[in-house]
Write a protein that holds these residues in place. Structure first.
Motif, PDB file in Angstrom:
ATOM      1  N   MET A  98       0.840  -1.193   0.000  1.00  0.00           N
ATOM      2  CA  MET A  98       0.000   0.000   0.000  1.00  0.00           C
ATOM      3  C   MET A  98       0.881   1.251   0.000  1.00  0.00           C
ATOM      4  O   MET A  98       1.910   1.292   0.663  1.00  0.00           O
ATOM      5  CB  MET A  98      -0.921  -0.007   1.231  1.00  0.00           C
ATOM      6  N   ALA A  99       0.460   2.268  -0.753  1.00  0.00           N
ATOM      7  CA  ALA A  99       1.247   3.489  -0.874  1.00  0.00           C
ATOM      8  C   ALA A  99       1.389   4.179   0.472  1.00  0.00           C
ATOM      9  O   ALA A  99       0.495   4.132   1.322  1.00  0.00           O
ATOM     10  CB  ALA A  99       0.587   4.430  -1.882  1.00  0.00           C
ATOM     11  N   GLU A 100       2.511   4.850   0.667  1.00  0.00           N
ATOM     12  CA  GLU A 100       2.768   5.575   1.913  1.00  0.00           C
ATOM     13  C   GLU A 100       1.823   6.768   2.029  1.00  0.00           C
ATOM     14  O   GLU A 100       1.671   7.547   1.092  1.00  0.00           O
ATOM     15  CB  GLU A 100       4.222   6.064   1.920  1.00  0.00           C
ATOM     16  N   PRO A 101       1.178   6.967   3.187  1.00  0.00           N
ATOM     17  CA  PRO A 101       0.225   8.072   3.326  1.00  0.00           C
ATOM     18  C   PRO A 101       0.916   9.430   3.439  1.00  0.00           C
ATOM     19  O   PRO A 101       2.050   9.533   3.925  1.00  0.00           O
ATOM     20  CB  PRO A 101      -0.523   7.725   4.613  1.00  0.00           C
TER      21      PRO A 101
ATOM     22  N   GLN B 102       2.985  15.047  -4.301  1.00  0.00           N
ATOM     23  CA  GLN B 102       3.110  13.829  -3.502  1.00  0.00           C
ATOM     24  C   GLN B 102       2.347  12.664  -4.138  1.00  0.00           C
ATOM     25  O   GLN B 102       2.802  11.521  -4.089  1.00  0.00           O
ATOM     26  CB  GLN B 102       2.626  14.085  -2.076  1.00  0.00           C
ATOM     27  N   ARG B 103       1.192  12.951  -4.744  1.00  0.00           N
ATOM     28  CA  ARG B 103       0.475  11.894  -5.470  1.00  0.00           C
ATOM     29  C   ARG B 103       1.329  11.376  -6.630  1.00  0.00           C
ATOM     30  O   ARG B 103       1.398  10.169  -6.879  1.00  0.00           O
ATOM     31  CB  ARG B 103      -0.858  12.413  -6.002  1.00  0.00           C
ATOM     32  N   ALA B 104       1.964  12.300  -7.341  1.00  0.00           N
ATOM     33  CA  ALA B 104       2.808  11.918  -8.477  1.00  0.00           C
ATOM     34  C   ALA B 104       4.054  11.165  -8.030  1.00  0.00           C
ATOM     35  O   ALA B 104       4.671  10.450  -8.830  1.00  0.00           O
ATOM     36  CB  ALA B 104       3.212  13.153  -9.275  1.00  0.00           C
ATOM     37  N   MET B 105       4.419  11.310  -6.754  1.00  0.00           N
ATOM     38  CA  MET B 105       5.538  10.552  -6.195  1.00  0.00           C
ATOM     39  C   MET B 105       5.084   9.189  -5.680  1.00  0.00           C
ATOM     40  O   MET B 105       5.869   8.435  -5.110  1.00  0.00           O
ATOM     41  CB  MET B 105       6.185  11.347  -5.059  1.00  0.00           C
TER      42      MET B 105
END
Length: 521
Positions: A1-4, A36-39
């Protein structure tokens, strides 16, 4: 899961319509969230309106309006601003919502259970405009003997029964927290807060009012409503589901970043962490106090006639152009200045002439000279050097600076890569190669296609709609527009495999014209 990653704006006080400062903060927060979403992060961006307090109550009364009806109308103006400026928030919270009231009560009861609330009598200076209490030592004299707050707002002597919060208990904790590297930026704000904490005996804080009833009722204490800042700051918890401590709240709290104006740093780095500590909740990871925007170097005021509607600026010059100007022109954390002339000059020089023209020329030559057909290519030394420069900028320098909240520095690095591409075009002269060496022309144009793709992906957090319109024309799939895509080497193979053919390109950054009324000044 992606980091929040959880980011908030300040919760706007809607006793007036949004001004350029609100727009600036929303744009900056949105760009950070998009970055941050793009990262690859799982991002939550929360904003909203802080609708309680004496100032809202007084404004509604003066207008002969019901307070909630007035607050709803004004809150909607802030929603409209977010929609107009392409702000990709995940939650817009109003402090008049029932969930928020429940959250505020839960925080209050937790502070009470910790033994940090007690009933007493408040006598002291209060600024209605700031919704803030001030010590005598902080005040200054105004005209006619009027006492003024450090911000220059009128204060009045207030006497009433009040609940107090044991702020003094948390002085050592607050000093340690604010000395923690990265908690409060920029450094100038941190120094101010630490000077306040170390140079003064921290007094307990009045956290309820009885002189009006427009607020969240204090549980078990009829006639008292919560001090507006207890209520407002709790919005950061409400935005991710509190008082439910599971789900989003468990995943996203503590917040990665509270983005606020420099005038409310004390509330977020002294009061808020103390409330949270008392309630048994961790402090946010970082607070950033940005500077103010000045109009032609002057503070905005109705008396000077220089208050500008940010939506009018966006309509006049373009949403992405306004976003680009504010994030490029102002060193993040410092005060900055804007004017119609400055917006036109900056956007024409960099968006229209430099990047926009680079993209338009490159794609137009592919459309005209290669029938819009892309193809694999082998890079010569000059091509490889350019692509290495673009890659280093877009995949390394830009993300490093943006992630460190050096937003203007990130864009400046990006512009250097744009300039390198334009220099490459001039040196390679594909219009000449068309006659002398068509194969070399093809490689040059494909090199430029690759460079423009990377540049457009990198700048998307700043100018999302325009960058996406460009990437749409280039056939780059929506799922291949994040920073991870910059590290892939098979993107061209996938594009070729899709059978994509470039159509007649359309420019996405038109030149701006200075309005006649501005040009005449």
């Amino acid at each position: 899961m992606a980091e929040p990653f959880y980011i908030t704006t300040a919760i706007a006080y809607p006793n007036g319509r949004p001004h350029i400062g609100h727009a600036y903060e929303a744009i900056a927060a949105d760009a950070i969230a998009r970055f941050q979403r793009a990262m690859g992060r799982d991002v939550r961006l929360v904003t909203g309106t802080d609708e309680h307090g004496l100032k809202m109550d007084q404004t509604a009364r003066k207008l002969g309006r019901d307070a909630l009806e007035f607050a709803t109308e004004m809150s909607n103006y802030f929603r409209e601003m977010c929609a107009a400026l392409d702000i990709s928030y995940d939650a817009f919270r109003r402090t008049t919502e029932e969930q928020h009231k429940a959250a505020s009560i839960a925080v209050w009861q937790a502070m009470e259970a910790a033994g940090d609330l007690y009933l007493d009598r408040y006598e002291g200076w209060y600024s209605v405009r700031d919704e803030a209490f001030y010590d005598e030592s902080e005040l200054k004299d105004g005209e006619g003997g009027q006492r003024l707050s450090p911000q220059g707002t009128p204060v009045e002597w207030t006497v009433e029964e009040s609940w107090f919060f044991r702020l003094s208990k948390y002085r050592d904790y607050l000093i340690e927290l604010n000395e923690t590297p990265g908690f409060l930026e920029p450094e100038s704000r941190r120094n101010e807060v630490l000077a306040f904490l170390k140079g003064n005996e921290l007094r307990d804080l009045s956290v309820s009012r009885t002189s009006f009833d427009w607020g969240v009722p204090v549980p078990g204490s009829p006639g008292h409503v919560m001090y507006v800042w207890v209520d407002a700051l709790t919005t950061y918890l409400t935005g991710i589901g509190f008082p439910d401590r599971e789900g989003d709240f468990a995943r996203f709290w503590p917040a990665n970043l509270h983005l606020i104006g420099k005038d409310i740093v004390r509330f977020h780095t002294v009061y808020w962490p103390a409330f949270l500590k008392s309630a048994g909740l961790p402090a946010p990871k970082a607070v950033f106090g940005h500077g103010f925007l000045l109009h032609r170097g002057e503070k905005m005021s109705k008396s000077l006639g220089n208050v500008v509607d940010p939506l009018e600026l966006a309509e006049r010059f373009g949403v992405d152009q306004l976003r680009y100007f504010l994030l490029r022109e102002v060193s993040f954390g410092q005060d900055g200045s804007y004017s119609a002339e400055a917006i036109v000059t900056r956007c024409n020089a960099e968006l229209a002439n430099s990047f926009g023209n680079l993209a338009q020329r490159s794609l137009s030559m592919i459309f005209k000279n290669l029938d819009g057909k892309l193809s694999a290519f082998e890079s010569a030394e000059a091509d490889a050097a350019l692509l290495a420069t673009v890659q280093a900028t877009c995949a390394d320098e830009f993300p490093a600076a943006f992630g460190a909240l050096d937003l203007s520095g990130a864009i400046e690095a990006w512009m250097k890569a744009v300039f390198a591409c334009n220099q490459y075009v001039d040196e390679q002269a594909p219009w000449t190669l068309r006659k002398t060496d068509p194969e070399r022309m093809r490689v040059v144009l494909m090199t430029l296609f690759s460079a423009v793709r990377s540049l457009a992906i990198a700048i998307r957090p700043v100018v999302p709609a325009s960058a996406d319109r460009l990437l749409d024309q280039m056939g780059i799939p929506a799922v291949a527009r994040d920073f991870a895509a910059l590290g892939t080497t098979n993107w061209l193979d996938e594009l070729l495999g899709s059978g994509f053919t470039l159509e007649q390109p359309v420019g996405v950054f038109p030149r701006l014209e200075l309005p006649a009324d501005e040009a005449a000044e």
